[in-house]
Design an enzyme around this catalytic site. Structure first.
Site, mmCIF file in Angstrom:
data_model
loop_
_atom_site.group_PDB
_atom_site.id
_atom_site.type_symbol
_atom_site.label_atom_id
_atom_site.label_comp_id
_atom_site.label_asym_id
_atom_site.label_seq_id
_atom_site.Cartn_x
_atom_site.Cartn_y
_atom_site.Cartn_z
ATOM 1 N N LYS A 47 0.777 4.450 3.383
ATOM 2 C CA LYS A 47 0.980 3.630 2.411
ATOM 3 C C LYS A 47 -0.009 3.252 1.591
ATOM 4 O O LYS A 47 0.124 3.203 0.110
ATOM 5 C CB LYS A 47 0.563 2.081 3.724
ATOM 6 C CG LYS A 47 -0.083 1.925 4.143
ATOM 7 C CD LYS A 47 -1.069 1.374 3.501
ATOM 8 C CE LYS A 47 -2.458 0.567 4.191
ATOM 9 N NZ LYS A 47 -3.021 0.158 3.850
ATOM 10 N N THR B 130 -0.538 -3.572 0.408
ATOM 11 C CA THR B 130 -1.614 -2.444 -0.272
ATOM 12 C C THR B 130 -1.229 -2.452 -1.909
ATOM 13 O O THR B 130 -1.504 -2.392 -1.958
ATOM 14 C CB THR B 130 -1.601 -1.566 0.565
ATOM 15 O OG1 THR B 130 -1.908 -1.406 2.024
ATOM 16 C CG2 THR B 130 -3.055 0.032 0.085
#
Length: 335
Positions: A191, A248
């Protein structure tokens, strides 16, 4: 109960503060004597968490033996690229029969090992059943300020995950257990690469549509590779997959998104990293992701473009054009 946290960066320090709720003492190991002294005298990590008070139960040290002596739970919070070196130094001091939980989100360059695989590679077999990983949407500053945070703790031995869960449970920190060690780690590591891509789109001013597409197709990439490595696909729709990815890719505190935004604005990677105090794990993981794609045959088009921009100097806007003009496919097909 005594706990140990190896790594006095922002996340290690924040997690030490959480662990202190249920521990009589938490020993926090750091490399920098000045930072260690400040934690012990002012109860503050001014380098990484300035202005956030730390529990008086957190005691910092530069000695690994002192940090680990008598510990009933060890948290490894060093950057992924430093984990092997620190483990080699700490190995002779590690207590036996206690959970060893990593919170680093990376895949080692060269070996392509996840952090739990790296730990098993470094440590004698008697330690292997006690290895665990914590991952999920958890910015360190919010964690340290005791803002509500929910994560996943995974271990091959469920009892180890449950012990970690109990030690870290507070009124603002909640965890769910899992035995999908592979899925939790691939979600947490990859990610960061996708977040660099999302940041680049934002830096280029490409709008919310582009960001949503990157998040969605990024999740498809992560899931394809994680499943190939043995993960349960449902894990990637949970906290350590979609949850961490959304945070994120969109959060203002995201270091990886920041790197991407600056790349999108035309800055060079060395200049961006030189201005940062902390590690953006996605930069090194982009190389591992590309190598994993070549090794497994799993297509990772977004990760591939991040690699080309970071390591081969490709223009970010050209990378977006190349992604948009790829061969048309069914959404549920690979690639």
């Amino acid at each position: 109960m005594r706990g140990s946290v190896i790594g006095a960066g922002s996340f290690g320090t924040a997690l030490a503060n959480v662990l202190a709720v249920n521990c009589d003492e938490v020993r926090l190991w750091g490399r920098e004597p000045g930072a260690v002294e400040a934690i012990n005298t002012r109860h503050e990590n001014a380098t990484y968490l300035k202005g956030i008070p730390l529990s008086e139960r957190v005691r910092a040290t530069t000695g690994l033996e002192e940090a680990l002596a008598g510990s009933e739970m060890v948290v490894l919070a060093t950057p992924s690229h430093a984990t092997r070196e620190v483990l080699a130094r700490a190995k002779s001091f590690l207590p036996k029969g206690v959970p060893l939980i990593t919170v680093s989100k990376g895949i080692e360059n060269g070996t392509l090992l996840t952090m739990t695989e790296l730990m098993e590679d470094c440590l004698p077999e008697e330690f292997h059943p006690y290895v665990a990983v914590l991952s999920g949407p958890s910015f360190a500053k919010e964690l340290a300020r005791r803002m509500p945070t929910v994560v996943t703790i995974a271990s091959h031995w469920d009892k180890v995950a449950q012990r970690c869960q109990k030690a870290l449970q507070t009124d603002t920190f909640r965890s769910y257990t899992s035995t999908d060690v592979v899925g939790v780690q691939y979600g947490g590591a990859l990610k960061n690469v996708i977040a660099i891509a999302a940041g680049m789109a934002d830096g280029l001013g490409m709008g919310h549509n582009a960001r949503a597409a990157i998040i969605t197709r990024g999740l498809a990439e992560i899931t394809r590779l994680a499943v190939r490595k043995g993960a349960n696909p449902l894990t990637l729709s949970g906290l350590s997959g979609m949850g961490d990815l959304v945070l994120t890719c969109t959060g203002e505190l995201s270091r990886n998104r920041h790197v991407g935004m600056e790349l999108g604005k035309g800055r060079t990677l060395p200049d961006i990293l030189a201005d940062m105090k902390e590690v953006a794990e996605g930069v090194k993981t982009a190389k591992s992701a590309r190598d994993l794609s070549l090794k497994t045959g799993v297509e990772l088009p977004i990760c591939e473009q991040v690699y080309l921009i970071a390591y081969e100097g490709k223009n970010a806007r050209n990378a977006v054009v190349d992604l948009m003009t790829r061969q048309p496919k069914s959404e549920l097909s690979g690639g």
